[in-house]
Design an enzyme around this catalytic site. Structure first.
Site, PDB file in Angstrom:
ATOM      1  N   CYS A  16       5.950  -0.262   7.652  1.00 35.86           N
ATOM      2  CA  CYS A  16       5.364   0.823   6.308  1.00 35.86           C
ATOM      3  C   CYS A  16       6.794   1.382   5.347  1.00 35.86           C
ATOM      4  O   CYS A  16       7.903   0.919   5.786  1.00 35.86           O
ATOM      5  CB  CYS A  16       5.143   2.398   7.760  1.00 35.86           C
ATOM      6  SG  CYS A  16       4.413   3.390   6.236  1.00 35.86           S
ATOM      7  N   LEU A  17       6.520   1.235   4.412  1.00 34.93           N
ATOM      8  CA  LEU A  17       7.784   2.071   3.417  1.00 34.93           C
ATOM      9  C   LEU A  17       8.259   3.231   3.819  1.00 34.93           C
ATOM     10  O   LEU A  17       9.806   3.704   3.348  1.00 34.93           O
ATOM     11  CB  LEU A  17       7.105   2.324   1.867  1.00 34.93           C
ATOM     12  CG  LEU A  17       6.959   0.815   1.398  1.00 34.93           C
ATOM     13  CD1 LEU A  17       5.752   1.239  -0.020  1.00 34.93           C
ATOM     14  CD2 LEU A  17       7.638  -0.190   1.033  1.00 34.93           C
ATOM     15  N   HIS A  73      -1.783   7.673   7.091  1.00 29.88           N
ATOM     16  CA  HIS A  73      -1.822   8.669   6.788  1.00 29.88           C
ATOM     17  C   HIS A  73      -1.812   9.734   5.348  1.00 29.88           C
ATOM     18  O   HIS A  73      -1.025  10.989   5.774  1.00 29.88           O
ATOM     19  CB  HIS A  73      -0.699   8.143   4.394  1.00 29.88           C
ATOM     20  CG  HIS A  73       0.354   6.716   5.183  1.00 29.88           C
ATOM     21  ND1 HIS A  73       1.543   7.622   6.237  1.00 29.88           N
ATOM     22  CD2 HIS A  73       0.913   5.935   5.108  1.00 29.88           C
ATOM     23  CE1 HIS A  73       2.260   6.140   6.150  1.00 29.88           C
ATOM     24  NE2 HIS A  73       1.908   5.838   5.554  1.00 29.88           N
ATOM     25  N   HIS A 128      -4.461   1.663   7.543  1.00 28.42           N
ATOM     26  CA  HIS A 128      -3.467   2.024   7.528  1.00 28.42           C
ATOM     27  C   HIS A 128      -3.227   3.572   6.635  1.00 28.42           C
ATOM     28  O   HIS A 128      -2.076   4.494   7.293  1.00 28.42           O
ATOM     29  CB  HIS A 128      -2.396   1.148   7.645  1.00 28.42           C
ATOM     30  CG  HIS A 128      -0.500   1.039   7.411  1.00 28.42           C
ATOM     31  ND1 HIS A 128       0.808   0.712   8.171  1.00 28.42           N
ATOM     32  CD2 HIS A 128       0.254   1.995   6.442  1.00 28.42           C
ATOM     33  CE1 HIS A 128       1.789   1.259   8.090  1.00 28.42           C
ATOM     34  NE2 HIS A 128       1.466   2.083   7.082  1.00 28.42           N
ATOM     35  N   GLU A 129      -2.857   3.832   5.315  1.00 31.23           N
ATOM     36  CA  GLU A 129      -2.877   4.265   4.319  1.00 31.23           C
ATOM     37  C   GLU A 129      -3.604   4.716   4.389  1.00 31.23           C
ATOM     38  O   GLU A 129      -3.478   6.552   4.710  1.00 31.23           O
ATOM     39  CB  GLU A 129      -3.238   3.472   2.884  1.00 31.23           C
ATOM     40  CG  GLU A 129      -2.720   2.222   2.643  1.00 31.23           C
ATOM     41  CD  GLU A 129      -1.136   2.875   2.608  1.00 31.23           C
ATOM     42  OE1 GLU A 129       0.052   4.187   2.750  1.00 31.23           O
ATOM     43  OE2 GLU A 129      -0.169   1.735   3.199  1.00 31.23           O
ATOM     44  N   GLY A 138       0.523  -0.966  -0.357  1.00 31.47           N
ATOM     45  CA  GLY A 138      -0.577  -0.910   0.025  1.00 31.47           C
ATOM     46  C   GLY A 138       0.779   1.025   0.250  1.00 31.47           C
ATOM     47  O   GLY A 138       1.846   1.368   0.739  1.00 31.47           O
TER      48      GLY A 138
END
Length: 169
Positions: free
Chosen positions: A94-95, A140, A136-137, A46
């Site tokens: 997370c990226l 952001h 989660h996304e 994601g």
């Protein structure tokens, strides 16, 4: 399509609240295509637009397993319209916080409303990994990172570790 740079903590842009998108057009679809390519390259499941420095309420996702056919998803102006009272823990990463993983408790099921790649409104139920990933996304989009759900000590350690990795690189 292009691979974009993914911002990492403690970049202050990651704490910005993303703005709604007026319409889904070719320019936005090009952004989503870049986001998807960037996410696959990372690799991740994601990515929110703010993670590449674009403060728009846009998310791409693909939760297909490694042995499954790719199944890209696009979420423009996503909203959670219902959350279950029951919660479930899930180990998240997370990226934007490389190599850090920890357990986060979130609602086990949600109902969401969003515009898809074509700009059509979709209302959909999510559970399991899909529910975890979309929440989660969507965090952001509000300037919230998964480590913000952890204790201050764990959060501070995670940021310090990422900073140390960046200096070593």
């Amino acid at each position: 399509m292009a691979i974009r740079e993914i911002l990492v903590v403690p970049n202050p842009v990651l704490k910005e609240v993303s703005q709604p998108v007026a319409k889904v057009d070719d320019e936005l679809r090009a952004l989503m295509d870049d986001m998807l390519e960037t996410m696959y390259d990372a690799p991740g499941i994601g990515l929110a637009a703010i993670q590449i420095g674009v403060p728009k309420r846009v998310i791409v996702m693909d939760i297909a397993g490694p042995d499954e056919e790719k199944a890209p998803r696009y979420f423009v102006n996503p909203e959670i319209v219902w959350s279950s009272e029951d919660t479930a823990p899930y180990e998240e990463g997370c990226l934007s916080i490389p190599d850090i993983y920890d357990e986060v408790e979130r609602p086990a099921r949600v109902k969401l409303k969003y515009l898809n790649y074509q700009g059509e409104e979709v209302i959909e139920d999510a559970d399991g990994l899909f529910a975890v990933c979309i929440q989660h996304e969507m965090d952001h989009l509000e300037g919230v990172l998964f480590i913000d759900h952890l204790s201050r000590l764990k959060r501070d350690r995670a940021v310090a570790k990422v900073k140390k990795q960046a200096r070593a690189a």
